[in-house]
Design a protein around this motif. Structure first.
Motif, PDB file in Angstrom:
ATOM      1  N   SER A  22     -10.441   3.742 -41.397  1.00  0.00           N
ATOM      2  CA  SER A  22     -10.485   5.193 -41.227  1.00  0.00           C
ATOM      3  C   SER A  22     -10.498   5.621 -39.772  1.00  0.00           C
ATOM      4  N   ALA A  23      -9.781   4.870 -38.930  1.00  0.00           N
ATOM      5  CA  ALA A  23      -9.625   5.233 -37.524  1.00  0.00           C
ATOM      6  C   ALA A  23      -8.189   5.667 -37.284  1.00  0.00           C
ATOM      7  N   CYS A  24      -7.941   6.269 -36.145  1.00  0.00           N
ATOM      8  CA  CYS A  24      -6.582   6.666 -35.784  1.00  0.00           C
ATOM      9  C   CYS A  24      -5.754   5.407 -35.545  1.00  0.00           C
ATOM     10  N   ALA A  25      -4.618   5.295 -36.221  1.00  0.00           N
ATOM     11  CA  ALA A  25      -3.778   4.110 -36.076  1.00  0.00           C
ATOM     12  C   ALA A  25      -3.164   4.005 -34.693  1.00  0.00           C
ATOM     13  N   HIS A  26      -3.062   5.131 -33.980  1.00  0.00           N
ATOM     14  CA  HIS A  26      -2.457   5.119 -32.653  1.00  0.00           C
ATOM     15  C   HIS A  26      -3.419   4.648 -31.567  1.00  0.00           C
ATOM     16  N   GLY A  74      -7.135   3.985 -32.259  1.00  0.00           N
ATOM     17  CA  GLY A  74      -8.291   3.246 -32.753  1.00  0.00           C
ATOM     18  C   GLY A  74      -9.584   4.016 -32.763  1.00  0.00           C
ATOM     19  N   ARG A  75      -9.556   5.293 -32.323  1.00  0.00           N
ATOM     20  CA  ARG A  75     -10.776   6.087 -32.307  1.00  0.00           C
ATOM     21  C   ARG A  75     -11.120   6.583 -33.703  1.00  0.00           C
ATOM     22  N   ARG A  76     -12.414   6.711 -33.940  1.00  0.00           N
ATOM     23  CA  ARG A  76     -12.909   7.282 -35.193  1.00  0.00           C
ATOM     24  C   ARG A  76     -13.633   8.577 -34.899  1.00  0.00           C
ATOM     25  N   ALA A  77     -13.707   9.427 -35.920  1.00  0.00           N
ATOM     26  CA  ALA A  77     -14.350  10.731 -35.736  1.00  0.00           C
ATOM     27  C   ALA A  77     -15.833  10.589 -35.414  1.00  0.00           C
ATOM     28  N   ASP A  78     -16.472   9.530 -35.928  1.00  0.00           N
ATOM     29  CA  ASP A  78     -17.912   9.385 -35.730  1.00  0.00           C
ATOM     30  C   ASP A  78     -18.261   8.580 -34.479  1.00  0.00           C
ATOM     31  N   ARG A  79     -17.260   7.897 -33.871  1.00  0.00           N
ATOM     32  CA  ARG A  79     -17.547   7.128 -32.662  1.00  0.00           C
ATOM     33  C   ARG A  79     -16.279   7.083 -31.819  1.00  0.00           C
ATOM     34  N   ARG A  80     -16.268   7.890 -30.785  1.00  0.00           N
ATOM     35  CA  ARG A  80     -15.051   8.061 -29.995  1.00  0.00           C
ATOM     36  C   ARG A  80     -14.711   6.823 -29.164  1.00  0.00           C
ATOM     37  N   THR A  81     -15.711   6.100 -28.682  1.00  0.00           N
ATOM     38  CA  THR A  81     -15.476   4.939 -27.835  1.00  0.00           C
ATOM     39  C   THR A  81     -16.178   3.721 -28.420  1.00  0.00           C
ATOM     40  N   GLY A  82     -15.424   2.686 -28.745  1.00  0.00           N
ATOM     41  CA  GLY A  82     -15.999   1.472 -29.291  1.00  0.00           C
ATOM     42  C   GLY A  82     -16.658   0.626 -28.215  1.00  0.00           C
ATOM     43  N   ARG A  83     -17.515  -0.319 -28.649  1.00  0.00           N
ATOM     44  CA  ARG A  83     -18.217  -1.160 -27.686  1.00  0.00           C
ATOM     45  C   ARG A  83     -17.258  -2.059 -26.925  1.00  0.00           C
ATOM     46  N   GLY A 118      -6.499   8.613 -21.830  1.00  0.00           N
ATOM     47  CA  GLY A 118      -6.817  10.015 -22.061  1.00  0.00           C
ATOM     48  C   GLY A 118      -6.960  10.353 -23.542  1.00  0.00           C
ATOM     49  N   GLU A 119      -6.806  11.632 -23.852  1.00  0.00           N
ATOM     50  CA  GLU A 119      -6.958  12.106 -25.228  1.00  0.00           C
ATOM     51  C   GLU A 119      -5.738  11.737 -26.062  1.00  0.00           C
ATOM     52  N   CYS A 120      -5.981  11.264 -27.263  1.00  0.00           N
ATOM     53  CA  CYS A 120      -4.889  10.914 -28.171  1.00  0.00           C
ATOM     54  C   CYS A 120      -4.322  12.197 -28.782  1.00  0.00           C
ATOM     55  N   PRO A 121      -3.009  12.437 -28.665  1.00  0.00           N
ATOM     56  CA  PRO A 121      -2.443  13.672 -29.206  1.00  0.00           C
ATOM     57  C   PRO A 121      -2.385  13.691 -30.725  1.00  0.00           C
ATOM     58  N   TYR A 122      -2.616  12.544 -31.355  1.00  0.00           N
ATOM     59  CA  TYR A 122      -2.516  12.470 -32.816  1.00  0.00           C
ATOM     60  C   TYR A 122      -3.877  12.675 -33.481  1.00  0.00           C
ATOM     61  N   CYS A 123      -4.888  11.889 -33.095  1.00  0.00           N
ATOM     62  CA  CYS A 123      -6.181  12.039 -33.744  1.00  0.00           C
ATOM     63  C   CYS A 123      -6.908  13.282 -33.254  1.00  0.00           C
ATOM     64  N   ALA A 124      -6.592  13.768 -32.042  1.00  0.00           N
ATOM     65  CA  ALA A 124      -7.230  14.990 -31.560  1.00  0.00           C
ATOM     66  C   ALA A 124      -6.898  16.150 -32.466  1.00  0.00           C
ATOM     67  N   LYS A 125      -5.630  16.196 -32.931  1.00  0.00           N
ATOM     68  CA  LYS A 125      -5.236  17.251 -33.845  1.00  0.00           C
ATOM     69  C   LYS A 125      -5.922  17.085 -35.194  1.00  0.00           C
TER      70      LYS A 125
END
Length: 360
Positions: free
Chosen positions: A163-167, A169-178, A349-356
């Motif tokens: 359930s992360a952005c395929a482009h 890898g960010r998820r809505a509940d955790r923007r930056t992984g370890r 920077g910001e992903c144009p796909y998951c940001a939308k």
């Protein structure tokens, strides 16, 4: 002009899907080739048919179409099923799909190509070895391309199936992984490790150019000169040293401003931002090539250690310094790959796909 701009955008927007179908198509083709070669068809690229195999690795030197053909057909058929499941985002059995996908990527891009992977890293100088660019060599480059397709397809599936952005890898509940945070934090250390690593190989070759028998007897250097036309051997050594030096300098750009903004001497681009994809696309395949070569050489390391760091190469006894390029290439490939990934994470920077998607 507008059409030219949109086409690359459409291709990049759809990579999480089309890479899975590329892996699917690649698998189907090689499954069919496996059946064809097992049935006695011509063009089998391994084993005795590989006339330029000497010095390029031993892993497939003894392969025959009767044995390798069915194995290829089986792996290709299994790969087609796995790729189709990834394209359709099947969530079960996710661990099996991930292990299989990454396993195929590593096998094709890092294990099978062996020394021939240098053709990828030395692509600007490929014309110097056109006499070696036969079908078996081209086939190994196609294997590496298949490995890259499998890596991209598996990465996209791994992200989408959790359930992360395929482009990105960010998820809505955790923007930056370890893992991402660790890479960005150690970006400078990883980059300078990659800058220093090739010199373990380059210094050995430089010593040989200067007729310093580092790790080998002087008779070994005379043998190389005789076998490669005298000055031709030193010329090739200088080219390889130059490639190491150029790679080292260019790698430093991953942590310097000229790696983010085109410097003044780049005519027509000076002052403009360097696209993130440019260093990543250049460094990624080069890192894979270095790792593939290092892994190929490392298979002879146990023999060298067991023999007390003294084995025969071309009939001459070599010492520990002869093996210095092995850790050099392994460290170079690994550090360069991680440094390129850290550069990507640090600049993307910001992903144009998951940001939308997250603002809906």
């Amino acid at each position: 002009m507008a059409i030219t701009r949109r086409r690359p955008e459409r291709v990049m927007r759809g990579w999480p899907v089309w890479t899975a179908y590329a892996a699917l198509g690649w698998s189907v083709v090689y499954a069919a080739l496996g059946v064809f070669w097992a049935a006695g068809g011509g063009g089998f690229p391994f084993g005795a048919a590989d006339v330029n195999a000497e010095g390029h690795g031993r892993l497939l030197a003894g392969a025959t179409p009767q044995v390798a053909g069915p194995v290829m057909a089986t792996l290709g058929a299994a790969g087609a099923v796995i790729a189709l499941a990834m394209a359709r985002r099947v969530r079960w059995p996710r661990p099996v799909l991930l292990v299989s996908g990454w396993g195929l990527a590593v096998l094709l891009a890092l294990v099978l190509p062996e020394i021939r992977a240098l053709h990828l890293a030395l692509f600007p100088l490929i014309f110097l070895s056109l006499d070696k660019m036969d079908w078996p060599t081209v086939n190994f480059l196609v294997l590496m391309a298949g490995g890259f397709a499998w890596a991209a397809a598996t990465l996209a599936y791994q992200r989408a199936s959790r359930s992360a952005c395929a482009h990105c890898g960010r998820r809505a509940d955790r923007r930056t992984g370890r893992g991402e945070a660790w890479l960005v934090r150690h970006r400078r250390a990883l980059t300078y490790t990659a800058v220093a690593a090739p010199w373990g190989y380059a210094l050995v070759r430089l010593a040989w150019v200067l007729d310093i028998p580092l790790g080998v007897p002087m008779e070994f250097l005379r043998h190389l000169a005789t076998a490669n036309g005298g000055a031709g051997a030193k010329g090739m050594e200088l080219i390889l040293i130059g490639m190491c030096a150029a790679g080292s300098v260019l790698t430093a750009g991953l942590v310097h401003r000229w790696g983010e903004v085109w410097p003044r001497w780049v005519v027509g681009l000076a002052g403009r931002p360097v696209p993130v994809a440019v260093p990543v696309v250049c460094a990624g395949p080069a890192a894979c090539a270095m790792l593939a070569v290092g892994l190929s050489w490392a298979r002879g390391l146990p023999e060298l250690i067991a023999a007390g760091w003294a084995i025969d190469v071309y009939g001459y006894r070599v010492g520990p310094a002869f093996a210095l390029p092995i850790p050099s290439f392994l460290l170079w490939g690994g550090a360069l790959g991680l440094a390129a990934l850290a550069y990507y994470y640090g600049r993307r920077g910001e992903c144009p796909y998951c940001a939308k998607a997250l603002t809906r």
